[in-house]
Write an enzyme that holds these catalytic residues in place. Structure first.
Site, short mmCIF file in Angstrom:
data_model
loop_
_atom_site.label_atom_id
_atom_site.label_comp_id
_atom_site.label_asym_id
_atom_site.label_seq_id
_atom_site.Cartn_x
_atom_site.Cartn_y
_atom_site.Cartn_z
N TYR A 157 0.80 -1.22 0.00
CA TYR A 157 0.00 0.00 0.00
C TYR A 157 0.83 1.28 0.00
O TYR A 157 0.77 2.07 -0.93
CB TYR A 157 -0.96 0.00 1.19
CG TYR A 157 -1.92 -1.16 1.15
CD1 TYR A 157 -2.92 -1.23 0.17
CD2 TYR A 157 -1.83 -2.21 2.05
CE1 TYR A 157 -3.79 -2.30 0.09
CE2 TYR A 157 -2.70 -3.29 2.00
CZ TYR A 157 -3.68 -3.32 1.01
OH TYR A 157 -4.53 -4.39 0.94
N PRO A 208 -11.35 -0.23 -2.84
CA PRO A 208 -12.59 -0.89 -3.26
C PRO A 208 -13.81 -0.01 -2.98
O PRO A 208 -13.81 0.83 -2.07
CB PRO A 208 -12.65 -2.16 -2.40
CG PRO A 208 -11.30 -2.26 -1.74
CD PRO A 208 -10.80 -0.87 -1.64
N HIS A 265 -7.69 1.30 1.22
CA HIS A 265 -7.47 -0.10 1.56
C HIS A 265 -6.35 -0.34 2.58
O HIS A 265 -6.29 -1.40 3.20
CB HIS A 265 -7.13 -0.86 0.27
CG HIS A 265 -7.52 -2.30 0.28
ND1 HIS A 265 -7.60 -3.05 1.42
CD2 HIS A 265 -7.85 -3.13 -0.74
CE1 HIS A 265 -7.97 -4.29 1.11
NE2 HIS A 265 -8.13 -4.36 -0.18
N LYS A 325 -23.95 -26.05 -1.85
CA LYS A 325 -24.11 -26.71 -0.56
C LYS A 325 -24.89 -28.01 -0.70
O LYS A 325 -24.59 -29.01 -0.05
CB LYS A 325 -24.81 -25.78 0.44
CG LYS A 325 -23.91 -24.70 1.00
CD LYS A 325 -24.67 -23.86 2.02
CE LYS A 325 -23.77 -22.84 2.69
NZ LYS A 325 -24.51 -22.03 3.69
N SER A 362 -12.02 -11.85 -5.11
CA SER A 362 -12.28 -11.88 -3.68
C SER A 362 -13.74 -12.20 -3.42
O SER A 362 -14.63 -11.64 -4.07
CB SER A 362 -11.93 -10.53 -3.04
OG SER A 362 -12.08 -10.59 -1.63
#
Length: 618
Positions: A106, A119, A338, A418, A546
């Site tokens: 960063y 983000p 971030h 699932k 992500s």
């Protein structure tokens, strides 16, 4: 906060542990009890590194890298020396990685935080714009802040193990400070008098809004609403210089402009007021109208960069850790810087605020006269004006270059994987691998973030979704003569196994980075494995992904990390999945809408495959 209780002797430490256990396991104090991040075994990392390279480099390059790794691991060699250096580092530090990671990922990163780092989150659309909505949101964040301040926020768990809650202390009252070569992050929660104000920006004009009464109680929703009305009515003129757009520029350029800006005493005081604020609320002008199908995509763009200098990009202070965005056209969401925290703590805050806003408002209290929120003044010199114009041009280039697609996959959600006894995350990642392979006829390095919060001050490591098993599956999927289900099952299990390794601190990426940085710190020659072509290839993440699950029906979005790559974020709900896919228009080979469609097709095709296969074969 991260350092409050660690500098104590053994007797006091033992007492704290006993008190915490007697008091409760559900308070933030328990984050002090987390184990330290381990250093994985050197041989294990080298073996998994070769496995990660196998599907993405050619055999000749792989063989060359294998020889370099053999040399690197020789007894008494450079690898063993660096490994011992890392192991010594763990004995001296709370987390051997955290400081290095903050700097390299960063603060040393010089690209703009806009698109390239920060983000955004798209929240459900408001039915109608209302300052009362904004007031409720502010009150909800203050309610969450009270749990952080009082250390009553429930501790989160992963796999039955408590997670480090330190990041929750970093998101409020903090800000990134630009430098000409390296940035810093300042957190004002630990100062003698923590801030009691937020900043509100409307039509590029910033205001200080005190959100606590003199007795320390937060303002009521009614009080906040009245104050927001005052701000709104006193900032209706739009012919103001968008000073906030300076924060969107390349970090070196912004660092120079920042030093110039704060030479003036008034400017310096105004900037400090923004930096010290608990958080920022951006009241945005309406964006151009679009169809309902395009709304989410345009909202994602608005959260990430504001639409360009013509729209809301100047209505931000991008260095501020937390900025909530509320548009006149009903869009709402946030963007966060971030460096201090990952997505899950931000989403946890969002979930709390959304639930808070659903509550019926309490009986209104008698109104106490409140002073007018302070408007922040800026003296715009010709040099500052020039910096603003440069930032506008660069922002518009970024805005035009971002290719975004935010969509809802409505055919099924995490309920279907699932039902097949498969990890929903692994299922989605295999669909993403298949989508990419179908477009490009090759596999690519894929980054998926894994939480290291089982460890003290833990941030993230990399789940490498592209594996030998995923490679076999995607190549077999469109071949009618292969046992596709067995290959899918194996690929999903391999992903799950590597995920488990990563969250236990045993993945390869941060370890390799640590070995490299240890060599640099030792002022030693950089080992050949870090100058090898394979190392450059393995870190070129064409897919940066992500999973950020939330109770709220929202989705996080972020830009690609390489020029020819994609950013993919997803929130799997029970019966649908929210996706945000980004790319760059400047790359002719990438297209966000094309990948989003390929991903939808891949999800449906895998579902059909599983439904057509008798259970006995699974």
């Amino acid at each position: 906060v991260a350092h409050r209780l660690f500098q104590v002797d053994c007797y006091l430490w033992s007492s704290i542990m006993t008190l915490c256990l007697l008091h409760t396991q559900n308070t933030l104090t328990s984050f002090h009890l987390k184990p330290t991040l381990p250093v994985p075994p050197l041989q294990q990392t080298c073996e998994y590194y070769l496995a990660a390279l196998t599907p993405i480099v050619d055999p000749e390059e792989l063989n060359h890298t294998r020889k370099l790794l053999e040399e690197f691991q020789k007894p008494g060699g450079v690898g063993e020396r660096l490994q011992k250096g890392l192991e010594q580092r763990t004995k001296k530090m709370e987390n051997w990685l955290s400081d290095w990671w903050l700097q390299t990922a960063y603060l040393d990163y010089r690209m703009p935080v806009v698109v390239h780092s920060s983000p955004g989150v798209v929240l459900p659309r408001m039915d109608i714009f209302s300052l009362r909505y904004a007031a409720k949101l502010i009150a909800g964040v203050l309610d969450f802040k009270s749990m952080i301040d009082n250390e009553t926020l429930p501790v989160e768990y992963l796999g039955g193990k408590p997670l480090c809650m330190n990041q929750y202390y970093q998101v409020l009252s903090s800000c990134r400070i630009p430098g000409t070569k390296r940035d810093t992050v300042v957190n004002y929660t630990l100062v003698k008098r923590p801030p009691t104000h937020i900043t509100v920006v409307h039509n590029f004009q910033f205001f200080v809004l005190d959100v606590y009464n003199s007795d320390g109680t937060p303002l009521t929703i009614d009080q906040i609403y009245i104050q927001l009305e005052k701000i709104w009515n006193s900032s209706l003129q739009t012919n103001k210089e968008p000073i906030g757009i300076l924060t969107s520029n390349h970090r070196n350029s912004w660092g120079k402009a920042y030093n110039n800006l704060i030479k003036d005493k008034t400017n310096k005081e105004s900037v400090r007021a923004i930096q010290k604020s608990i958080f920022t609320v951006c009241l945005d002008a309406p964006m151009p109208r679009v169809s309902d199908d395009m709304y989410r995509t345009c909202a994602g763009v608005q959260m990430l960069h504001g639409g360009g200098s013509r729209w809301n990009s100047g209505n931000r202070w991008f260095d501020k850790t937390l900025q909530f965005i509320i548009g006149e056209d009903g869009t709402c969401g946030l963007i966060y810087e971030h460096a201090p925290a990952e997505g899950p703590p931000i989403v946890s805050l969002i979930d709390h605020v959304v639930e808070y806003m659903k509550k019926s408002e309490m009986v209104r209290t008698p109104m106490v006269p409140l002073r007018m929120p302070q408007k922040l003044r800026f003296h715009i010199t010709p040099d500052i004006k020039k910096d603003i114009e440069e930032a506008k041009q660069n922002m518009n280039i970024m805005a035009h270059d971002l290719d975004m697609k935010v969509s809802v996959f409505s055919h099924f959600g995490k309920d279907f994987p699932k039902s097949q006894k498969m990890s929903p995350d692994a299922f989605i990642q295999m669909a993403l691998q298949l989508a990419y392979y179908r477009i490009y006829k090759r596999c690519c390095p894929t980054y998926e973030s894994a939480s290291l919060r089982m460890f003290r001050l833990g941030r993230t490591d990399t789940i490498r979704s592209t594996s030998i098993d995923s490679d076999k599956f995607v190549k077999a999927m469109d071949d009618p003569n292969t046992e596709k289900v067995a290959l899918l099952d194996k690929a999903v299990k391999a992903h799950r196994a590597y995920t488990d390794m990563a969250i236990r601190g045993q993945a390869i990426d941060r370890h390799l980075l640590g070995l490299k940085l240890q060599a640099i710190e030792d002022l030693a020659a950089l080992p050949e494995i870090f100058m090898d072509t394979s190392y450059a290839v393995v870190l070129h993440f064409n897919l940066s992904t992500s999973q950020v699950p939330a109770k709220t029906n929202c989705v996080m979005c972020f830009g690609p990390v390489v020029p020819d790559g994609y950013g993919v974020c997803y929130n799997p709900m029970d019966t649908h999945i929210n996706f945000a896919v980004s790319a760059f228009n400047s790359c002719q080979d990438t297209n966000a809408a094309r990948l989003a469609q390929a991903l939808e097709d891949a999800l449906l095709d895998i579902k059909t495959l599983l439904e057509q296969t008798p259970k006995a074969k699974l």
